[in-house]
Each structure stands twice: as C-alpha cells, then as structure tokens.
Design an enzyme around this catalytic site. Structure first.
Site, PDB file in Angstrom:
ATOM      1  N   GLY A 174      44.951  45.630  47.744  1.00  0.00           N
ATOM      2  CA  GLY A 174      43.858  45.868  48.679  1.00  0.00           C
ATOM      3  C   GLY A 174      43.259  44.578  49.198  1.00  0.00           C
ATOM      4  O   GLY A 174      43.055  44.404  50.407  1.00  0.00           O
ATOM      5  N   ASP A 175      42.961  43.656  48.283  1.00  0.00           N
ATOM      6  CA  ASP A 175      42.444  42.347  48.681  1.00  0.00           C
ATOM      7  C   ASP A 175      43.422  41.620  49.591  1.00  0.00           C
ATOM      8  O   ASP A 175      43.030  41.032  50.610  1.00  0.00           O
ATOM      9  CB  ASP A 175      42.175  41.488  47.445  1.00  0.00           C
ATOM     10  CG  ASP A 175      40.969  41.957  46.659  1.00  0.00           C
ATOM     11  OD1 ASP A 175      39.894  42.094  47.251  1.00  0.00           O
ATOM     12  OD2 ASP A 175      41.104  42.183  45.448  1.00  0.00           O
ATOM     13  N   SER A 176      44.693  41.650  49.217  1.00  0.00           N
ATOM     14  CA  SER A 176      45.696  40.906  49.978  1.00  0.00           C
ATOM     15  C   SER A 176      45.902  41.496  51.364  1.00  0.00           C
ATOM     16  O   SER A 176      46.110  40.756  52.341  1.00  0.00           O
ATOM     17  CB  SER A 176      47.024  40.884  49.212  1.00  0.00           C
ATOM     18  OG  SER A 176      46.866  40.211  47.978  1.00  0.00           O
ATOM     19  N   ALA A 179      42.975  40.474  53.486  1.00  0.00           N
ATOM     20  CA  ALA A 179      43.113  39.058  53.823  1.00  0.00           C
ATOM     21  C   ALA A 179      44.177  38.836  54.889  1.00  0.00           C
ATOM     22  O   ALA A 179      44.020  37.982  55.770  1.00  0.00           O
ATOM     23  CB  ALA A 179      43.458  38.267  52.559  1.00  0.00           C
TER      24      ALA A 179
END
Length: 403
Positions: A174-176, A179
């Site tokens: 999710g973070d990646s 980003a």
C-alpha cells in the site's frame, strides 16, 4: 563533508526536498533519486527516519532496509518543529523543484509550510503529499498506515486462501503503491509546469492508490452484484493458471488459460485430445470446470521432475516458471544477464546486494551511486553549499539543536 557521487538519469536537473519518513514518502523519493534527482532528505537530529531501525535482520546493528530506500539521497538533519529550521526549509524551497511530505494533513500548515506559503516563495514548486486518506474528506485527519489503506482499498479482502482470514502481501504494498503514484504525479506536474510556469499539489492517498489497482472489482459489483472473494492461487474462471506439483516436490506455476496455449499444454501432456474436448476447448468451458482441470493437470505434473517439466513447457511455448525467493533470484542467469541484482559499496557491509533501478531507459538510464547515507552526512554540504551558511552559523544551529 558528505560523499560526492555523480548522479545519472533523466532527472539530474531536479532538486527534491524529502520531508517524509517510514515508507510512503521515502519510496517516492527513492524512485526520483534512482533516476538522478538530487533528493535532500530532512531528518530529525539524533534519531532520523525510523526506517534506519526497521527490518528483521540487522547485522552490525544496522538496518538492511535503509540502504535501499534511502539510496542516492543526501541526509540533512533539521528539527522541523523549530522556527529556524522551518525557515531553512523555506530557503531550500526557493531553490528546489519538488517537496515530498507524508505527515498527517495539517502538520505542514502548523509549521508555516503549507502550499499557500511555499508557492508564494517558489511558484514553480510541486508539493507531493502522501497520506492514508488524502488531503480532503471526512477521514483525512485520521492516522492512515499502509495496512489500513490496503484494507479500505479492497486489496486485503481478496488476498489469501478462502479458508483463512484476509492476508497481507508480505511487503508494504500500500505504501509503495501510493509512493509510486506520487512519483508519477510529481513528474506529470513538472511536465505541466513547462506549459503553465506554475507548480501544483500532488495528493496521493494510500487507499486510492490501492483502489486504482483493483481492476474491474467495483464495476463487477455495480453491474452484477458480484463481490470478489479470496481465491488463493487462482483467478476464478481463468484456467488453467495455477501452481502445480512436480515429482521432486517443487511447485511450478503454469499459465495456459488462452485457447492456443492450452492446446500446446495438452500436446506437452501427451493428451492432445483435451484441446478439442468440449469440456476444455474454450476459455469459458475451462473456467466452468476449473478445479477438475487443475486436478487433471496436477495428476500429470506429479509424474514429471521440475526441471524436465519446465523444459517441456518451454519446448511447447507454454508460460511457466518456478516461484522465486531471494536465493533463486541471486543465481538466476536471466537476472544476471539483465543485472537485476547489483552490488553497491557500503562502508560497513562492504558489497551490499539490492535490486537495480526499474524501468530501463535506453538513453538516460538511472542507477544506484551510493546506499542510504549516515544521519546528517550531507548537512554541511547542503546548508553550506546551497544556502551559503558559514561555519559559524552552522555551529550555532547545531548548538541550538536545530541541525
């Protein structure tokens, strides 16, 4: 003075201020730094980004994640809660192209660093804001980690075996994703700036980045009421495409769901009649008997050693492969030929293996020139070189706990 390395890639004319921490903001910075942007990472004096401590394995007491996510960046210590530090940020903004932050909405504004202020200093500034829920809406002020965004965006529900609770991916996807969309948005905003002369805000929410990857999940429900469920290693009605056991205990992924490819698989199995059998002849027919077909193929693959099975698949033009872990990646000849894993010099670890830059550009490729820096390694270089602060001023800032 910090280490000086030659940046390479299409973004060497861009200066980026990275004010985020953990992963969602910093991975955006990594992507831009991979392609040559000068990424100046601002970190809290004394502690730095918590990513410096993250990771299961920590030889020499050092994170093995940090050298990757902070590669190619410059580290400057700056206590952002102090007014003098906030002024230093404004001074850097005047000489930069992009600012990345992933604090909770409102934090930058409380520091006097909102886009309304920064865009007055530098109208061309692109401000990238990565959060769990975005800069607006009823949830915007809530804490939003990647795991929550994965759940809300629909990914967690469809990952895993139907007999178990929803699973995570094993990486911070999710973070990646947020980003990655943030980096894409930043470059689109820079491109638009060429026409308009003005920057803008890039608002990348984790749950929206996950939602954007969910294919036709929403549309299927809207039109038919169908809710996708967890299906383990298969996609419903896409057959055959699964993981099959070989005689030596290895698991081989075979994807032969297209009609012509299934015909070639049937020939490899010595069962060419399967391709004309009405139960298996078409994509829809195979989907209707997916489990039956998988059982039939598994009964055959169990009699074939994995290496021979892969040779047969290659000979007959059927997509197939092993399920790789790090050891297989390190030894694979294709990985080696394309230099997918590189060794980067590190002052403590010596040569440190990590994944190379992607995607590949034919004329202006990116590259890794150094791993994640030591805390504050480039403070003097950046504040002295870019802002022209003298030794006395830097000493005063250090004594006051600003840097």
């Amino acid at each position: 003075m910090g280490q000086v390395a030659k940046r390479q890639g299409p973004l060497t004319d861009l200066r980026v201020i990275e004010m985020g921490q953990l992963l969602a903001g910093p991975f955006c910075g990594q992507l831009l730094a991979d392609f040559g942007a000068e990424v100046i990472k601002l970190e809290q004096p004394g502690s730095g980004d918590p990513m410096r401590e993250w990771g299961r394995e920590k030889p020499h007491g050092k994170s093995l994640w940090w050298p990757v996510v902070a590669r190619n960046k410059k580290s400057v210590t700056l206590n952002l809660r102090e007014k003098q530090a906030q002024q230093i940020v404004r001074d850097l903004v005047a000489k930069s192209d992009i600012l990345i932050e992933n604090f909770r909405p409102g934090t930058m504004e409380r520091w006097g660093l909102g886009y309304d202020v920064l865009s007055q200093i530098n109208p061309k500034l692109v401000m990238v804001r990565v959060t769990g829920f975005g800069q607006s809406g009823p949830y915007s002020s809530q804490a939003g980690y990647g795991s929550i965004g994965e759940a809300m965006g629909g990914l967690r529900y469809v990952v895993g075996d139907p007999s178990t609770a929803p699973s995570r991916m094993g990486i911070s996807i999710g973070d990646s994703l947020a980003a990655t969309y943030a980096a894409l948005g930043a470059l689109m905003a820079v491109h638009a700036r060429e026409r308009t002369g003005r920057g803008q805000v890039v608002d990348s929410a984790i749950y929206e980045a996950v939602l954007a990857m969910m294919e036709s999940l929403v549309t299927e429900y809207d039109q038919t009421g169908y809710v996708r469920e967890r299906t383990g290693p298969i996609l419903p009605n896409v057959a055959p495409s699964n993981v099959y056991p070989a005689s030596d205990g290895q698991m081989i992924l075979i994807a032969a769901n297209q009609d012509t490819v299934f015909k070639r698989l049937a020939e490899a199995m010595g069962r060419p009649e399967l391709a004309t059998d009405p139960r298996y002849a078409t994509h829809s027919a195979r989907g209707a008997v997916q489990q039956e077909l998988d059982d039939l193929i598994s009964d055959w693959t169990r009699t074939v050693e994995s290496g021979l099975l892969l040779d047969l698949m290659e000979k007959h033009g059927v997509p197939a492969g092993r399920i790789y872990r790090a050891p297989e990646m390190m030894e694979d000849p294709h990985f080696k030929a394309r230099q997918n894993i590189i060794k980067v010099a590190h002052p403590i670890f010596g040569k440190l293996a990590m994944q190379n830059v992607a995607p590949r550009l034919s004329d202006t490729p990116g590259g890794v020139v150094h791993p994640g820096p030591e805390l504050g390694e480039h403070t003097v270089e950046v504040l002295g070189g870019i802002l022209g602060l003298g030794e006395d001023r830097l000493a005063d800032l250090k004594a006051a706990g600003i840097i």
